[in-house]
Design a protein around this motif. Sequence first.
Motif, mmCIF file in Angstrom:
data_model
loop_
_atom_site.group_PDB
_atom_site.id
_atom_site.type_symbol
_atom_site.label_atom_id
_atom_site.label_comp_id
_atom_site.label_asym_id
_atom_site.label_seq_id
_atom_site.Cartn_x
_atom_site.Cartn_y
_atom_site.Cartn_z
ATOM 1 N N GLY A 55 -19.539 -19.325 14.350
ATOM 2 C CA GLY A 55 -19.054 -20.150 15.453
ATOM 3 C C GLY A 55 -18.513 -19.278 16.571
ATOM 4 O O GLY A 55 -19.085 -18.240 16.907
ATOM 5 N N GLU A 56 -17.376 -19.657 17.067
ATOM 6 C CA GLU A 56 -16.731 -18.982 18.194
ATOM 7 C C GLU A 56 -16.215 -17.596 17.777
ATOM 8 O O GLU A 56 -15.846 -17.371 16.629
ATOM 9 N N ILE A 57 -16.162 -16.667 18.737
ATOM 10 C CA ILE A 57 -15.545 -15.355 18.527
ATOM 11 C C ILE A 57 -14.236 -15.338 19.302
ATOM 12 O O ILE A 57 -14.216 -15.616 20.512
ATOM 13 N N VAL A 58 -13.157 -15.033 18.587
ATOM 14 C CA VAL A 58 -11.826 -14.987 19.202
ATOM 15 C C VAL A 58 -11.405 -13.529 19.315
ATOM 16 O O VAL A 58 -11.311 -12.814 18.312
ATOM 17 N N THR A 59 -11.181 -13.068 20.545
ATOM 18 C CA THR A 59 -10.758 -11.688 20.788
ATOM 19 C C THR A 59 -9.235 -11.641 20.816
ATOM 20 O O THR A 59 -8.594 -12.425 21.516
ATOM 21 N N GLY A 76 -8.243 -2.868 18.418
ATOM 22 C CA GLY A 76 -8.550 -4.183 18.984
ATOM 23 C C GLY A 76 -9.474 -4.921 18.037
ATOM 24 O O GLY A 76 -10.402 -4.331 17.456
ATOM 25 N N LEU A 77 -9.225 -6.191 17.827
ATOM 26 C CA LEU A 77 -10.005 -6.990 16.889
ATOM 27 C C LEU A 77 -10.601 -8.219 17.575
ATOM 28 O O LEU A 77 -10.003 -8.782 18.490
ATOM 29 N N ALA A 78 -11.757 -8.613 17.081
ATOM 30 C CA ALA A 78 -12.353 -9.897 17.447
ATOM 31 C C ALA A 78 -12.731 -10.570 16.135
ATOM 32 O O ALA A 78 -13.304 -9.943 15.237
ATOM 33 N N LEU A 94 -3.741 -9.699 12.787
ATOM 34 C CA LEU A 94 -3.065 -8.488 13.238
ATOM 35 C C LEU A 94 -2.120 -7.952 12.163
ATOM 36 O O LEU A 94 -2.051 -6.745 11.937
ATOM 37 N N ASP A 95 -1.406 -8.829 11.502
ATOM 38 C CA ASP A 95 -0.506 -8.423 10.427
ATOM 39 C C ASP A 95 -1.274 -7.756 9.289
ATOM 40 O O ASP A 95 -0.860 -6.720 8.773
ATOM 41 N N ALA A 96 -2.405 -8.327 8.910
ATOM 42 C CA ALA A 96 -3.216 -7.747 7.839
ATOM 43 C C ALA A 96 -3.765 -6.382 8.247
ATOM 44 O O ALA A 96 -3.802 -5.443 7.435
ATOM 45 N N ALA A 97 -4.172 -6.240 9.501
ATOM 46 C CA ALA A 97 -4.689 -4.962 9.983
ATOM 47 C C ALA A 97 -3.592 -3.903 10.009
ATOM 48 O O ALA A 97 -3.820 -2.748 9.612
ATOM 49 N N ILE A 98 -2.408 -4.285 10.442
ATOM 50 C CA ILE A 98 -1.286 -3.340 10.460
ATOM 51 C C ILE A 98 -0.964 -2.879 9.035
ATOM 52 O O ILE A 98 -0.784 -1.686 8.779
ATOM 53 N N ASP A 99 -0.905 -3.826 8.098
ATOM 54 C CA ASP A 99 -0.636 -3.457 6.703
ATOM 55 C C ASP A 99 -1.712 -2.527 6.146
ATOM 56 O O ASP A 99 -1.414 -1.596 5.406
ATOM 57 N N THR A 140 -13.021 -4.095 18.502
ATOM 58 C CA THR A 140 -13.315 -4.006 19.917
ATOM 59 C C THR A 140 -12.714 -2.737 20.520
ATOM 60 O O THR A 140 -13.114 -2.309 21.602
ATOM 61 N N GLU A 141 -11.759 -2.177 19.799
ATOM 62 C CA GLU A 141 -11.120 -0.936 20.226
ATOM 63 C C GLU A 141 -10.682 -0.207 18.976
ATOM 64 O O GLU A 141 -10.088 -0.791 18.068
ATOM 65 N N PHE A 142 -10.976 1.098 18.918
ATOM 66 C CA PHE A 142 -10.595 1.917 17.764
ATOM 67 C C PHE A 142 -10.369 3.331 18.270
ATOM 68 O O PHE A 142 -11.277 4.150 18.295
ATOM 69 N N VAL A 143 -9.148 3.600 18.722
ATOM 70 C CA VAL A 143 -8.820 4.883 19.325
ATOM 71 C C VAL A 143 -7.674 5.517 18.559
ATOM 72 O O VAL A 143 -6.636 4.897 18.357
#
Length: 145
Positions: A55-59, A76-78, A94-99, A140-143
């Motif tokens: 379905g939709e992509i949420v950035t 950055g995530l989408a 975002l919380d899961a990515a930070i963990d 979307t971003e990985f720096v």
Amino acid sequence: MTTSTAEKTETEEETSGGGGRLKKIAIVVVVVLLVAAAAWWFVLRPKPEKAPEPGEIVTLDSTQINLTGGHYLRLGLALQLTTDAHEVDGSKALDAAIDLFSGRTMASISQPVRRDELKAKLVHQLDESYHGEVMDVYFTEFVTQ
């Protein structure tokens, strides 16, 4: 010791009557089994699960995550939602990515194979957190610095 014709026909009728009765019972059992099999096939048989449709992509807004040795990761995530998804709050993602990424070494997340493994873990965690409404994640971003 001869038997009369009347006695012979009487015993033959008794024998054939029992055989006819068994045939009727066998036919009834076969019909019942066929009806049960048809009911299972058309009503109770497990249906194959339909794969979710994209379905939709949420950035989401990018975030900075601290790594070891004073380094950080700007991520950055989408989120690729399913067509069944309702309003999705990105804070769980975002919380899961930070963990998942916090405290890792810059060398470990810079390897493409390792990054793909971490992404697969993140997708699995988000699938559970969002109850199947998120089917994939895109960076979307990985720096790193």
